[in-house]
Design a protein around this motif. Structure first.
Motif, PDB file in Angstrom:
ATOM      1  N   VAL A  99     -62.181  24.008 -67.607  1.00  0.00           N
ATOM      2  CA  VAL A  99     -63.572  25.352 -67.690  1.00  0.00           C
ATOM      3  C   VAL A  99     -64.884  23.997 -69.197  1.00  0.00           C
ATOM      4  O   VAL A  99     -64.384  24.027 -70.075  1.00  0.00           O
ATOM      5  CB  VAL A  99     -63.631  26.495 -67.812  1.00  0.00           C
ATOM      6  CG1 VAL A  99     -65.252  26.908 -68.769  1.00  0.00           C
ATOM      7  CG2 VAL A  99     -63.144  27.269 -67.090  1.00  0.00           C
ATOM      8  N   PHE A 100     -66.169  23.758 -68.245  1.00  0.00           N
ATOM      9  CA  PHE A 100     -66.401  23.116 -68.917  1.00  0.00           C
ATOM     10  C   PHE A 100     -68.198  23.709 -69.443  1.00  0.00           C
ATOM     11  O   PHE A 100     -68.434  24.270 -68.442  1.00  0.00           O
ATOM     12  CB  PHE A 100     -67.035  21.679 -68.928  1.00  0.00           C
ATOM     13  CG  PHE A 100     -66.350  20.221 -68.622  1.00  0.00           C
ATOM     14  CD1 PHE A 100     -65.972  19.594 -69.576  1.00  0.00           C
ATOM     15  CD2 PHE A 100     -64.835  20.633 -67.481  1.00  0.00           C
ATOM     16  CE1 PHE A 100     -64.255  18.658 -69.284  1.00  0.00           C
ATOM     17  CE2 PHE A 100     -64.370  19.899 -67.214  1.00  0.00           C
ATOM     18  CZ  PHE A 100     -63.588  19.273 -68.593  1.00  0.00           C
ATOM     19  N   ALA A 101     -68.364  23.981 -70.513  1.00  0.00           N
ATOM     20  CA  ALA A 101     -69.242  25.194 -70.801  1.00  0.00           C
ATOM     21  C   ALA A 101     -70.842  24.877 -70.800  1.00  0.00           C
ATOM     22  O   ALA A 101     -72.005  25.340 -70.233  1.00  0.00           O
ATOM     23  CB  ALA A 101     -69.392  25.193 -71.988  1.00  0.00           C
ATOM     24  N   GLY A 102     -70.996  22.983 -70.359  1.00  0.00           N
ATOM     25  CA  GLY A 102     -72.333  22.946 -70.551  1.00  0.00           C
ATOM     26  C   GLY A 102     -72.890  22.436 -72.093  1.00  0.00           C
ATOM     27  O   GLY A 102     -72.143  22.905 -72.935  1.00  0.00           O
ATOM     28  N   VAL A 103     -74.319  21.868 -72.127  1.00  0.00           N
ATOM     29  CA  VAL A 103     -74.488  21.811 -73.157  1.00  0.00           C
ATOM     30  C   VAL A 103     -74.900  23.531 -74.064  1.00  0.00           C
ATOM     31  O   VAL A 103     -75.151  23.912 -73.828  1.00  0.00           O
ATOM     32  CB  VAL A 103     -75.466  20.715 -73.633  1.00  0.00           C
ATOM     33  CG1 VAL A 103     -76.305  20.046 -74.519  1.00  0.00           C
ATOM     34  CG2 VAL A 103     -75.470  19.591 -72.963  1.00  0.00           C
ATOM     35  N   ARG A 104     -75.374  22.793 -75.387  1.00  0.00           N
ATOM     36  CA  ARG A 104     -75.045  23.966 -76.417  1.00  0.00           C
ATOM     37  C   ARG A 104     -75.775  24.044 -77.666  1.00  0.00           C
ATOM     38  O   ARG A 104     -76.326  22.800 -77.882  1.00  0.00           O
ATOM     39  CB  ARG A 104     -74.458  25.225 -76.716  1.00  0.00           C
ATOM     40  CG  ARG A 104     -72.826  25.724 -75.917  1.00  0.00           C
ATOM     41  CD  ARG A 104     -74.113  26.227 -75.255  1.00  0.00           C
ATOM     42  NE  ARG A 104     -73.189  26.666 -73.879  1.00  0.00           N
ATOM     43  CZ  ARG A 104     -72.804  27.602 -72.680  1.00  0.00           C
ATOM     44  NH1 ARG A 104     -74.375  27.324 -72.188  1.00  0.00           N
ATOM     45  NH2 ARG A 104     -72.048  28.622 -72.385  1.00  0.00           N
ATOM     46  N   ASP A 105     -76.560  24.407 -77.668  1.00  0.00           N
ATOM     47  CA  ASP A 105     -78.403  23.865 -78.497  1.00  0.00           C
ATOM     48  C   ASP A 105     -77.368  23.854 -80.569  1.00  0.00           C
ATOM     49  O   ASP A 105     -78.649  23.513 -81.191  1.00  0.00           O
ATOM     50  CB  ASP A 105     -79.014  24.289 -78.891  1.00  0.00           C
ATOM     51  CG  ASP A 105     -79.027  25.981 -78.616  1.00  0.00           C
ATOM     52  OD1 ASP A 105     -78.162  27.148 -79.052  1.00  0.00           O
ATOM     53  OD2 ASP A 105     -80.176  26.386 -78.691  1.00  0.00           O
ATOM     54  N   THR A 106     -76.323  25.254 -80.713  1.00  0.00           N
ATOM     55  CA  THR A 106     -75.739  24.651 -81.766  1.00  0.00           C
ATOM     56  C   THR A 106     -74.071  24.669 -81.956  1.00  0.00           C
ATOM     57  O   THR A 106     -73.550  24.790 -80.432  1.00  0.00           O
ATOM     58  CB  THR A 106     -75.862  25.850 -82.457  1.00  0.00           C
ATOM     59  OG1 THR A 106     -75.493  27.130 -82.171  1.00  0.00           O
ATOM     60  CG2 THR A 106     -77.307  25.687 -82.838  1.00  0.00           C
ATOM     61  N   GLY A 107     -73.770  24.159 -82.833  1.00  0.00           N
ATOM     62  CA  GLY A 107     -71.806  24.896 -82.328  1.00  0.00           C
ATOM     63  C   GLY A 107     -71.526  26.143 -83.046  1.00  0.00           C
ATOM     64  O   GLY A 107     -72.885  26.536 -82.713  1.00  0.00           O
ATOM     65  N   GLY A 108     -70.346  26.273 -83.139  1.00  0.00           N
ATOM     66  CA  GLY A 108     -69.498  27.853 -83.492  1.00  0.00           C
ATOM     67  C   GLY A 108     -69.467  28.320 -81.746  1.00  0.00           C
ATOM     68  O   GLY A 108     -68.896  29.466 -81.336  1.00  0.00           O
ATOM     69  N   HIS A 109     -69.837  27.511 -80.466  1.00  0.00           N
ATOM     70  CA  HIS A 109     -69.285  27.685 -79.546  1.00  0.00           C
ATOM     71  C   HIS A 109     -67.852  27.365 -78.761  1.00  0.00           C
ATOM     72  O   HIS A 109     -67.492  25.965 -79.094  1.00  0.00           O
ATOM     73  CB  HIS A 109     -70.296  27.557 -78.365  1.00  0.00           C
ATOM     74  CG  HIS A 109     -71.495  28.156 -78.074  1.00  0.00           C
ATOM     75  ND1 HIS A 109     -72.422  28.600 -77.670  1.00  0.00           N
ATOM     76  CD2 HIS A 109     -72.495  27.090 -78.878  1.00  0.00           C
ATOM     77  CE1 HIS A 109     -73.527  29.049 -77.662  1.00  0.00           C
ATOM     78  NE2 HIS A 109     -73.717  27.966 -78.958  1.00  0.00           N
ATOM     79  N   SER A 110     -67.136  27.829 -78.125  1.00  0.00           N
ATOM     80  CA  SER A 110     -65.938  27.515 -77.829  1.00  0.00           C
ATOM     81  C   SER A 110     -65.481  28.535 -76.390  1.00  0.00           C
ATOM     82  O   SER A 110     -65.905  28.996 -76.211  1.00  0.00           O
ATOM     83  CB  SER A 110     -65.390  27.924 -78.699  1.00  0.00           C
ATOM     84  OG  SER A 110     -64.733  29.714 -79.050  1.00  0.00           O
ATOM     85  N   VAL A 111     -64.929  27.402 -75.698  1.00  0.00           N
ATOM     86  CA  VAL A 111     -64.316  27.825 -74.410  1.00  0.00           C
ATOM     87  C   VAL A 111     -62.664  28.738 -74.132  1.00  0.00           C
ATOM     88  O   VAL A 111     -62.029  27.883 -75.232  1.00  0.00           O
ATOM     89  CB  VAL A 111     -64.472  27.094 -72.870  1.00  0.00           C
ATOM     90  CG1 VAL A 111     -63.956  27.580 -71.289  1.00  0.00           C
ATOM     91  CG2 VAL A 111     -65.982  26.920 -73.594  1.00  0.00           C
ATOM     92  N   GLU A 112     -62.233  29.863 -73.746  1.00  0.00           N
ATOM     93  CA  GLU A 112     -60.566  29.928 -73.675  1.00  0.00           C
ATOM     94  C   GLU A 112     -60.724  30.453 -72.576  1.00  0.00           C
ATOM     95  O   GLU A 112     -61.296  30.120 -71.725  1.00  0.00           O
ATOM     96  CB  GLU A 112     -60.705  31.170 -74.213  1.00  0.00           C
ATOM     97  CG  GLU A 112     -60.707  31.006 -76.368  1.00  0.00           C
ATOM     98  CD  GLU A 112     -61.249  32.396 -76.838  1.00  0.00           C
ATOM     99  OE1 GLU A 112     -59.902  33.561 -75.603  1.00  0.00           O
ATOM    100  OE2 GLU A 112     -60.626  32.523 -77.818  1.00  0.00           O
ATOM    101  N   ILE A 113     -59.113  29.666 -71.891  1.00  0.00           N
ATOM    102  CA  ILE A 113     -58.754  30.151 -70.194  1.00  0.00           C
ATOM    103  C   ILE A 113     -57.888  31.001 -70.575  1.00  0.00           C
ATOM    104  O   ILE A 113     -56.987  30.601 -71.428  1.00  0.00           O
ATOM    105  CB  ILE A 113     -58.020  28.294 -69.766  1.00  0.00           C
ATOM    106  CG1 ILE A 113     -59.546  28.167 -69.574  1.00  0.00           C
ATOM    107  CG2 ILE A 113     -58.016  28.933 -67.715  1.00  0.00           C
ATOM    108  CD1 ILE A 113     -59.595  26.367 -69.004  1.00  0.00           C
ATOM    109  N   GLY A 114     -58.335  32.429 -70.346  1.00  0.00           N
ATOM    110  CA  GLY A 114     -57.158  33.459 -69.972  1.00  0.00           C
ATOM    111  C   GLY A 114     -56.052  32.909 -68.844  1.00  0.00           C
ATOM    112  O   GLY A 114     -55.450  31.843 -69.161  1.00  0.00           O
ATOM    113  N   THR A 115     -56.058  34.552 -68.583  1.00  0.00           N
ATOM    114  CA  THR A 115     -55.048  34.215 -67.031  1.00  0.00           C
ATOM    115  C   THR A 115     -54.673  33.645 -65.840  1.00  0.00           C
ATOM    116  O   THR A 115     -56.517  33.088 -65.411  1.00  0.00           O
ATOM    117  CB  THR A 115     -55.030  35.689 -67.118  1.00  0.00           C
ATOM    118  OG1 THR A 115     -56.415  35.816 -66.292  1.00  0.00           O
ATOM    119  CG2 THR A 115     -54.706  36.631 -67.789  1.00  0.00           C
TER     120      THR A 115
END
Length: 170
Positions: A99-115
């Protein structure tokens, strides 16, 4: 009370499949680091060097993408989009979801893959369902003021069928 805890711990070590609990107490490595209990040969650790999840903050791809990989070519493509070298070859009998979330304008974002698991519907061919979450920083969180592009990759034992991704909570 102390005696009760020791009894519970002892019972857990006797449960089939809990060989690691005993190993942890004796300082021995878990079974996948060498010989499996009761077996003569060595057994590989699950995943790639024991890892099944990877993530980062700066993907090479700037758009949002949801991908699956079952071949070496698809596996290499995921890591090209992540902007990193693959941690190793995709193990036989395993598949990857990314999963690639795309560009975000700040830090602090993350992606988690669950089930990630099979999804069966009567009369339909089998498919794989992967659930992911894109975490946002808290409104009052101190974050870096820089563009980021968070991503995550997870490998699981291979399942048949196409992959359907869904974002948790949506």
């Amino acid at each position: 009370m102390r005696r009760r805890h020791l009894l519970l711990l002892g019972a857990a070590m006797l449960v089939p499949g809990c060989e690691w609990a005993g190993s942890a107490l004796t300082g021995e490595a878990p079974f996948w680091a060498g010989s499996a209990p009761g077996q003569g040969g060595a057994r590989a650790r699950p995943g790639i060097d024991g890892e099944v999840r990877w993530s980062g903050q700066q993907a090479a791809v700037q758009g949002r993408a949801l991908l699956a990989a079952r071949t070496d070519e698809e596996w290499r493509r995921i890591w090209e989009l992540a902007g990193e070298e693959p941690p190793g070859p995709l193990p036989d009998g395993w598949m990857a979801v990314a999963v690639f979330a795309g560009v975000r304008d700040t830090g602090g974002h993350s992606v988690e893959i669950g089930t990630v698991g099979p999804e069966e519907e009567t009369g339909m061919p089998p498919r794989v369902h992967a659930v992911y979450r894109i975490r946002e920083p808290a409104p009052d969180a101190m974050v870096t003021q820089a563009l980021t592009s968070p991503w995550a990759v997870r490998i699981v034992p291979e399942l048949p069928g196409p992959v359907r991704f869904s974002e948790a909570g949506s």
